[in-house]
Design a protein around this motif. Structure first.
Motif, PDB file in Angstrom:
ATOM      1  N   SER A 255      -6.215  -0.005 -26.494  1.00 39.78           N
ATOM      2  CA  SER A 255      -5.684  -0.825 -26.235  1.00 39.78           C
ATOM      3  C   SER A 255      -6.423  -1.958 -25.492  1.00 39.78           C
ATOM      4  CB  SER A 255      -4.724  -1.237 -25.018  1.00 39.78           C
ATOM      5  OG  SER A 255      -3.727  -1.684 -24.608  1.00 39.78           O
TER       6      SER A 255
ATOM      7  N   LEU B 121     -12.052   7.484 -15.225  1.00 31.93           N
ATOM      8  CA  LEU B 121     -12.273   6.431 -15.832  1.00 31.93           C
ATOM      9  C   LEU B 121     -13.357   6.768 -17.248  1.00 31.93           C
ATOM     10  CD1 LEU B 121     -10.965   4.464 -17.752  1.00 31.93           C
ATOM     11  CD2 LEU B 121     -11.945   2.395 -16.740  1.00 31.93           C
TER      12      LEU B 121
ATOM     13  N   VAL C 248      -5.511   5.794 -23.410  1.00 31.21           N
ATOM     14  CA  VAL C 248      -5.282   4.350 -23.982  1.00 31.21           C
ATOM     15  C   VAL C 248      -6.608   3.164 -24.926  1.00 31.21           C
ATOM     16  CG1 VAL C 248      -5.222   2.149 -23.024  1.00 31.21           C
ATOM     17  CG2 VAL C 248      -4.409   4.304 -21.393  1.00 31.21           C
TER      18      VAL C 248
ATOM     19  N   VAL D  98      -7.150  -2.666 -16.604  1.00 30.69           N
ATOM     20  CA  VAL D  98      -7.538  -1.943 -16.380  1.00 30.69           C
ATOM     21  C   VAL D  98      -7.094  -1.169 -15.286  1.00 30.69           C
ATOM     22  CG1 VAL D  98      -9.454  -0.537 -17.324  1.00 30.69           C
ATOM     23  CG2 VAL D  98      -9.428  -1.819 -18.681  1.00 30.69           C
TER      24      VAL D  98
ATOM     25  N   THR E 177      -2.542  -5.700 -23.686  1.00 30.21           N
ATOM     26  CA  THR E 177      -2.363  -4.503 -22.382  1.00 30.21           C
ATOM     27  C   THR E 177      -1.942  -4.872 -21.590  1.00 30.21           C
ATOM     28  OG1 THR E 177      -5.256  -4.005 -23.600  1.00 30.21           O
ATOM     29  CG2 THR E 177      -4.401  -2.890 -21.330  1.00 30.21           C
TER      30      THR E 177
ATOM     31  N   LEU F   5     -14.595  -3.048 -19.308  1.00 30.43           N
ATOM     32  CA  LEU F   5     -14.261  -1.827 -19.338  1.00 30.43           C
ATOM     33  C   LEU F   5     -15.755  -0.974 -18.534  1.00 30.43           C
ATOM     34  CD1 LEU F   5     -11.866   0.256 -20.664  1.00 30.43           C
ATOM     35  CD2 LEU F   5     -12.905   0.264 -22.052  1.00 30.43           C
TER      36      LEU F   5
ATOM     37  N   VAL G 239     -14.868   5.951 -21.441  1.00 32.63           N
ATOM     38  CA  VAL G 239     -14.718   4.636 -22.130  1.00 32.63           C
ATOM     39  C   VAL G 239     -15.638   5.962 -22.924  1.00 32.63           C
ATOM     40  CG1 VAL G 239     -16.510   3.009 -22.575  1.00 32.63           C
ATOM     41  CG2 VAL G 239     -15.585   3.589 -20.232  1.00 32.63           C
TER      42      VAL G 239
ATOM     43  N   VAL H 295      -8.780   8.688 -17.218  1.00 37.21           N
ATOM     44  CA  VAL H 295      -8.045   7.787 -18.775  1.00 37.21           C
ATOM     45  C   VAL H 295      -9.544   8.126 -19.415  1.00 37.21           C
ATOM     46  CG1 VAL H 295      -6.891   5.651 -18.788  1.00 37.21           C
ATOM     47  CG2 VAL H 295      -6.567   6.756 -16.970  1.00 37.21           C
ATOM     48  N   TYR H 296      -8.763   7.818 -20.858  1.00 35.81           N
ATOM     49  CA  TYR H 296     -10.463   7.590 -21.852  1.00 35.81           C
ATOM     50  C   TYR H 296      -9.549   6.411 -22.950  1.00 35.81           C
ATOM     51  CZ  TYR H 296     -10.524  12.926 -20.782  1.00 35.81           C
ATOM     52  OH  TYR H 296     -10.866  14.008 -20.411  1.00 35.81           O
ATOM     53  N   TRP H 297      -9.747   6.257 -22.259  1.00 33.19           N
ATOM     54  CA  TRP H 297      -9.776   4.481 -22.910  1.00 33.19           C
ATOM     55  C   TRP H 297     -10.785   4.142 -24.542  1.00 33.19           C
ATOM     56  CZ3 TRP H 297      -7.084   1.177 -19.464  1.00 33.19           C
ATOM     57  CH2 TRP H 297      -6.941  -0.451 -20.691  1.00 33.19           C
TER      58      TRP H 297
ATOM     59  N   GLY I 249      -0.529   2.615 -26.627  1.00 34.91           N
ATOM     60  CA  GLY I 249      -1.803   2.011 -27.551  1.00 34.91           C
ATOM     61  C   GLY I 249      -0.856   0.894 -28.344  1.00 34.91           C
TER      62      GLY I 249
END
Length: 254
Positions: free
Chosen positions: A146, A214, A144, A161, A123, A204, A216, A173-175, A90
């Protein structure tokens, strides 16, 4: 020149439109050369997320490459992968939170944390690094942090993404969602900051509807009044809350 996004740290670097922080580094720093972008996802998202919704006033991204990154050594990155620890990629928000995160998950779960955090980085170059180093992603996935530096150019951000998800190869992927509202800015800038943050978060969530891996993590939606030091970066209370939010999303705490 537009006002910068500045972190809450002892020493700040005033760079136009860039998150920057020079602080003692808990892990070794090594150069990370940038490469060209990987191919973008072919299938577009709905037109509503790709049309130009630009609101004037955010300013322009500054020269983030001059800021100091914090990058774990190759040996530590491999150790975290092999031990199924946490890999965090990040910007300065990642830099502000990773020490506390490492201490918390180390004490609670015995997990090690590796990091690639570059203040001010948008990103696309973060995704470049992830694509180049996909073999270092642990089985438990990737964190992530970003998007804050993409409020200056949010159009088509979802493509980055998608690139990260492709590199993750089905791993989670934890964003973290984006919140930018620079308190030093004027009313026009702050309105644009908020509008573009919401637009990034819309993108996102739209990608998450297509990709179940993914996850969120809604930092922007969870924010409390004393969690930010400057409208962008977490305060001491915010760092603790940020870590707990991520730990819960990852199932590391009840």
């Amino acid at each position: 020149m537009p006002r910068s996004i500045l972190p809450a740290c002892a020493l700040t670097l005033l760079v136009s439109g860039v998150v920057g922080c020079a602080a003692p580094e808990p892990v070794a720093v090594q150069a990370a050369p940038l490469a060209g972008p990987a191919p973008l996802a072919a299938a577009p998202l709905p037109h509503a997320l790709t049309e130009d919704r630009t609101v004037p006033g955010t300013g322009a991204l500054g020269e983030w490459r001059e800021l100091t990154p914090v990058i774990s050594t190759p040996r530590h990155l491999r150790r975290v992968r092999d031990g199924d620890g946490l890999l965090v990629v990040g910007d300065s928000i990642a830099r502000a939170t990773v020490d506390e995160l490492a201490a918390r998950v180390g004490a609670a779960s015995g997990l090690s944390v590796a990091v690639n955090a570059h203040p001010g980085r948008p990103t696309a170059p973060a995704a470049d690094w992830i694509v180049q180093n996909a073999g270092l992603i642990p089985d438990r996935g990737l964190v992530v942090v970003s998007g804050a530096n993409d409020v200056f150019a949010p159009l088509g951000w979802w493509r980055q993404v998608e690139r990260v998800l492709d590199a993750a190869g089905g791993r989670r992927v934890y964003w973290l969602t984006v919140h930018v509202d620079r308190r030093r800015g004027d009313a026009t800038q702050r309105s644009a900051d908020r509008s573009h943050s919401a637009w990034l978060n819309d993108q996102l969530r739209a990608v998450a509807e297509r990709h179940p891996n993914l996850v969120v993590v809604d930092w922007a939606g969870a924010l409390s009044g004393d969690w930010l030091s400057d409208g962008v970066h977490p305060s001491a209370a915010g760092v603790a809350a940020w870590c707990e939010l991520l730990e819960r999303a990852m199932g590391l705490v009840a």
